[in-house]
Design an enzyme around this catalytic site. Sequence first.
Site, PDB file in Angstrom:
ATOM      1  N   ASP A 160       0.897  -1.031   0.104  1.00 13.15           N
ATOM      2  CA  ASP A 160       0.032   0.118   0.028  1.00 13.15           C
ATOM      3  C   ASP A 160       0.808   1.259  -0.124  1.00 13.15           C
ATOM      4  O   ASP A 160       0.712   2.176  -0.747  1.00 13.15           O
ATOM      5  CB  ASP A 160      -0.882   0.217   1.434  1.00 13.15           C
ATOM      6  CG  ASP A 160      -1.517  -1.430   1.432  1.00 13.15           C
ATOM      7  OD1 ASP A 160      -2.622  -1.635   0.628  1.00 13.15           O
ATOM      8  OD2 ASP A 160      -1.038  -2.297   2.057  1.00 13.15           O
ATOM      9  N   HIS A 188      -4.498  -3.509   5.851  1.00 12.83           N
ATOM     10  CA  HIS A 188      -4.120  -3.848   4.535  1.00 12.83           C
ATOM     11  C   HIS A 188      -5.621  -4.118   3.925  1.00 12.83           C
ATOM     12  O   HIS A 188      -5.978  -5.629   3.577  1.00 12.83           O
ATOM     13  CB  HIS A 188      -3.157  -4.912   4.494  1.00 12.83           C
ATOM     14  CG  HIS A 188      -3.074  -5.534   2.879  1.00 12.83           C
ATOM     15  ND1 HIS A 188      -2.510  -4.585   1.979  1.00 12.83           N
ATOM     16  CD2 HIS A 188      -3.440  -6.465   2.456  1.00 12.83           C
ATOM     17  CE1 HIS A 188      -2.792  -5.239   0.708  1.00 12.83           C
ATOM     18  NE2 HIS A 188      -2.985  -6.345   0.918  1.00 12.83           N
TER      19      HIS A 188
END
Length: 327
Positions: A160, A188
Site C-alpha cells: 500500500d 491492509h
Amino acid sequence: MTKPAVRVAVTGAAGQICYSLLFRIANGDLYGKDQPVILQLLDLPQAQAAVGGVVMELEDCAFPNLAGVVVTDDPKVAFRDIDAAFLVGARPRSKGMERADLLLANAEIFKVQGGALNEVAKRDVKVLVVGNPANTNAYITRKCAPDLPASNITAMLRLDHNRALSQLAAKAGVSSADIEKMAVWGNHSPTMYADYRFATVKGTPLPDLINDEAWYRDVLIPKVGKRGAAVIEARGLSSAASAANAAIDHMHDWIHGTNGGWVSMGVPSDGSYGIPEEIVYGMPVVCANGAYEVVAGLPVDDFSRTMMDKTLKELLDERDGVKAIVG
Ligand code: NAD
Ligand code: LMR
C-alpha cells in the site's frame, strides 16, 4: 571467510508470490550478495511436488549464496532455528465462502504456525505476515507465540505504501525516491489510510506541490485502497511480483535500517494514536539496528481521526471474528 548462513522460512512456497519472492531472496536482495541463505519452504502436502519444481528452478539459477533448501509440510521443520519468516501461504476465498469463514480458516492456519514459531524459531526471529487478512493473521500469530517478542511479528502494509508513493510521484511529477515521510495507517484492506500530510520532496511539503486536496481525498486514497482488487480484475489473479517486492522491501529495511526515513509496517500497537494495544495496525516507522520504532507524536486532525477509526473498526471486528480461536 564465508559468513555463517541465515535461515529464512517462507510459507506458501508453491504459490504465485513465492514464484518471485524466493528468487529475490536467493539472489541476495534481502541480506546482500555476501550472505549465504538457507531457504526453509513450507506448503501443504498436496503442493509438495510443485514446490519441488520451484526448487529445481532455484538450483538452475546457480545462485552463489543459496546455501541450502529445505522443503516440508511440517511448520516445526520449516521454522526450526530461523532468522526470518515470510508467512505468505493462506487459504484463498473459495466460491460461496463468507468473509467470516475465511477469517476462521486462516485463523486456524496462523494459530498452528504461531505455535510452531514459538516452539522452534530463533528467539529474535523477524516475522512478516503477507497472507490475507494479513493484519489479523499477524495478530493471531503473535497471540499464539507468546514467548517471542511481540514487536517481531508484523504485517505487510508496504505494498500500500509503495502504491501510494508511485501514484503521488506521478501526480507531483517527481521521482518516488524523492518522497519522504509518507505513511499508511491501519488495515491492509480498502479501508487503509494513505496519509501524505507530512510528506516532503527535497524539503517542500508534498501537499503544496500537488495542491489538489480533492484529488488526494477522492482519487488517491480510494485508488490505493482498491488497487489490489483492480489488479485481480485485470490479471485474473492477485498481485504477485509487486507483493513479493514489497515483502523484500519490508524485511530488508527492518534488517538493514532506513537511514532515518519512514516506511509503513503493520505492527502490534503499543497504544499510541488511540489504537488499542496488540491490534496489528499500519503505522509509519523508522528502522535502525535491526529494530523499528513507530514515529511518535504526529498530530491527528479530524479527517485523519475519522479515517484511522474506520480502519480500526474493521480490525476490531476481525479480532472479534477470531475470538473463538485465539481467545
Ligand atoms: P497462491 O494461492 O498462489 O499461493 C498460496 C500458497 O499457499 C499455495 O501454494 C497453497 O498451497 C499455500 N498454502 C495454503 N495453506 C497453507 C498452509 N497452511 N501452510 C503452508 N502453505 C499453505 O496465493 P498468492 O498469490 O501467492 O498469495 C498468497 C497470499 O498473499 C494470499 O492470502 C493473498 O491474498 C495475499 N496477498 C497479500 C498482500 C499484502 O499486501 N499483504 C498482497 C498480495 C497478496
Ligand atoms: C493486494 O493488495 O494486491 C492483495 O492483498 C489483494 C488480495 O485480495 O489478494
